[in-house]
Write an enzyme that holds these catalytic residues in place. Structure first.
Site, PDB file in Angstrom:
ATOM      1  CB  CYS A  15     -10.229   1.845   2.882  1.00 26.84           C
ATOM      2  SG  CYS A  15      -9.708   3.562   3.056  1.00 26.84           S
ATOM      3  N   GLY A  16      -7.388   1.741   0.841  1.00 21.82           N
ATOM      4  CA  GLY A  16      -5.926   1.655   0.841  1.00 21.82           C
ATOM      5  C   GLY A  16      -5.307   2.454   1.968  1.00 21.82           C
ATOM      6  CG  HIS A  17      -6.733   6.350   3.851  1.00 21.75           C
ATOM      7  ND1 HIS A  17      -8.023   6.316   3.377  1.00 21.75           N
ATOM      8  CD2 HIS A  17      -6.845   6.681   5.163  1.00 21.75           C
ATOM      9  CE1 HIS A  17      -8.866   6.629   4.346  1.00 21.75           C
ATOM     10  NE2 HIS A  17      -8.181   6.859   5.428  1.00 21.75           N
ATOM     11  CG  HIS A  52     -14.518   6.290  -4.453  1.00 18.19           C
ATOM     12  ND1 HIS A  52     -15.383   5.287  -4.090  1.00 18.19           N
ATOM     13  CD2 HIS A  52     -13.818   6.618  -3.339  1.00 18.19           C
ATOM     14  CE1 HIS A  52     -15.229   5.032  -2.799  1.00 18.19           C
ATOM     15  NE2 HIS A  52     -14.286   5.812  -2.314  1.00 18.19           N
ATOM     16  CG  ASP A  54      -8.442   9.987  -0.204  1.00 18.60           C
ATOM     17  OD1 ASP A  54      -7.707  10.346   0.739  1.00 18.60           O
ATOM     18  OD2 ASP A  54      -8.552   8.804  -0.565  1.00 18.60           O
ATOM     19  CB  CYS A  66      -7.367   7.676  -3.330  1.00 17.11           C
ATOM     20  SG  CYS A  66      -8.818   6.596  -3.227  1.00 17.11           S
ATOM     21  N   GLY A  67      -5.578   4.919  -2.020  1.00 13.55           N
ATOM     22  CA  GLY A  67      -4.979   3.625  -2.386  1.00 13.55           C
ATOM     23  C   GLY A  67      -5.785   2.861  -3.419  1.00 13.55           C
ATOM     24  CB  THR A  68      -9.339   1.791  -3.636  1.00 12.49           C
ATOM     25  OG1 THR A  68      -9.905   3.011  -3.142  1.00 12.49           O
ATOM     26  CG2 THR A  68      -9.287   0.766  -2.528  1.00 12.49           C
TER      27      THR A  68
HETATM   28  O1  PYC Z   1      -7.244   5.045   0.167  1.00 11.42           O
HETATM   29  O2  PYC Z   1      -8.526   3.612  -0.862  1.00 11.42           O
HETATM   30  C1  PYC Z   1      -8.361   4.639  -0.234  1.00 11.42           C
HETATM   31  C2  PYC Z   1      -9.539   5.462   0.106  1.00 11.42           C
HETATM   32  C3  PYC Z   1     -10.833   5.267  -0.294  1.00 11.42           C
HETATM   33  C4  PYC Z   1     -11.585   6.287   0.266  1.00 11.42           C
HETATM   34  C5  PYC Z   1     -10.741   7.088   0.995  1.00 11.42           C
HETATM   35  N1  PYC Z   1      -9.498   6.563   0.880  1.00 11.42           N
END
Ligand code: PYC
Length: 318
Positions: free
Chosen positions: A94-96, A214, A240, A244-246
């Site tokens: 999870c990036g965030h 996702h 999100d 979303c980092g990923t």
């Molecule tokens: O930031 O990767 C992310 C992420 C995945 C689901 C919610 N945020």
């Protein structure tokens, strides 16, 4: 176990990254035993899933909240281990959430500026806390597995998108007919949820049959500060709040595959709240290694109380 003792306390720090919340579990979470994080995640899922629900679901949490269980790393080169989870299950990366974890640990004085290695169930992530408070996540290798995948989405017609991995599986789609704004969240959610159902019905998956959980839509940014704007539907039907980092990692892997993003070039991804993650990629031996920079803010430090008398002590399960 919480159900046998009068009160059970779980110590947490809450934060948000570009609007998307993370709840870091510092103590009082389940004992998952030793071993690689992927194995410990399976034990979490099989034997302690009610803890997941207690921590992130109502009445203590909400559908939007992402939990992050702080663990001892298995890999001796790592500083910490983290397992991410949400209202319906578990995330690979999870990036965030990783940015939130770093800022929360810094808030507690546990880490200072510099690079810290985080072990996740899907690989190791290097997280750099900058003196400004911003965090850069060097994510797991990301790639596009299929391009131009067409599906019929009941009620919406035929759509074409890419399938890519950025630490979670994404179906990525350009320029939907509705605007990517908060005013259209209802429609965007219906559309992306219908896409997810259609992928499932047509048995279209990520590698090894993994569910694509996702769905990410892209459109023009609100201003010239970003390259693109997105809307991301998460596995439990919440959207999100961050870019979303990923998802941004998956997007950059697709751009690279199309020859539209060069190593080192900056990609600014705007999310639905107009917040931006700044990304770039490195490519080593043909492998795309994305980095994401963003900022997070601590919103609470507290103890969750699981009271044996409370009928909803383990969360409200749909
Ligand atoms: O930031 O990767 C992310 C992420 C995945 C689901 C919610 N945020």
């Amino acid at each position: 176990m919480p159900s046998h003792t009068a009160l059970h306390r779980i110590q947490v720090i809450d934060s948000h990254t570009a609007g998307e919340p993370t709840r870091l579990v510092l103590s009082g979470g389940p004992d998952l035993g030793p071993g690689p994080l992927s194995e410990r995640l399976e034990r979490f899922r099989k034997h302690h899933d009610m803890f997941r629900s207690a921590i992130v679901n109502e009445p203590r949490g909400s559908d939007v909240l992402v939990g992050a269980l702080l663990c001892e790393p298995y890999d001796p080169t790592c500083d910490i281990g983290v397992i991410f989870f949400n209202n319906v299950g578990y995330l690979g990366m999870c990036g965030h959430g990783s940015i939130g974890v770093m800022v929360s640990l810094a808030w507690m004085g546990r880490i200072g500026p510099g690079t810290h290695r985080i072990e996740t169930p899907v690989g190791i992530v290097n997280a750099t806390l900058h003196p400004t408070g911003k965090v850069t996540i060097a994510n797991v290798p990301s790639f596009r597995s299929r391009s131009g995948v067409s599906i019929d989405v009941p009620g919406f017609g035929r759509v074409h998108g890419d399938i890519a991995w950025g630490g979670n599986w994404f179906y990525l789609l350009e320029n939907p007919t509705m605007p990517l704004t908060l005013q259209h969240v209802g429609e965007l959610t219906d559309f992306t949820w219908a896409i997810r159902q259609s992928l499932k019905a047509n048995r279209i998956t990520g590698e090894d049959g993994a569910e694509i959980d996702h769905i990410e839509l892209f459109g023009p940014p609100s201003n010239g500060h970003a390259h693109s704007r997105n809307f991301v539907l998460c596995p439990g039907k919440a959207y999100d709040r961050s870019p979303c980092g990923t998802g941004t990692s998956a997007k950059m892997a697709c751009l690279y595959a199309d020859g539209k993003l060069a190593p080192g070039e900056i990609w600014r991804q705007e999310g639905i709240l107009n917040t931006v993650f700044e990304g770039s990629i490195q490519v080593r031996d043909g492998v795309v290694l994305p980095s994401i920079t963003g900022e997070a803010y601590v919103t609470a430090e507290s103890s969750l109380i699981l009271d044996a008398k409370d009928p909803f002590r383990m969360g409200i399960v749909p």
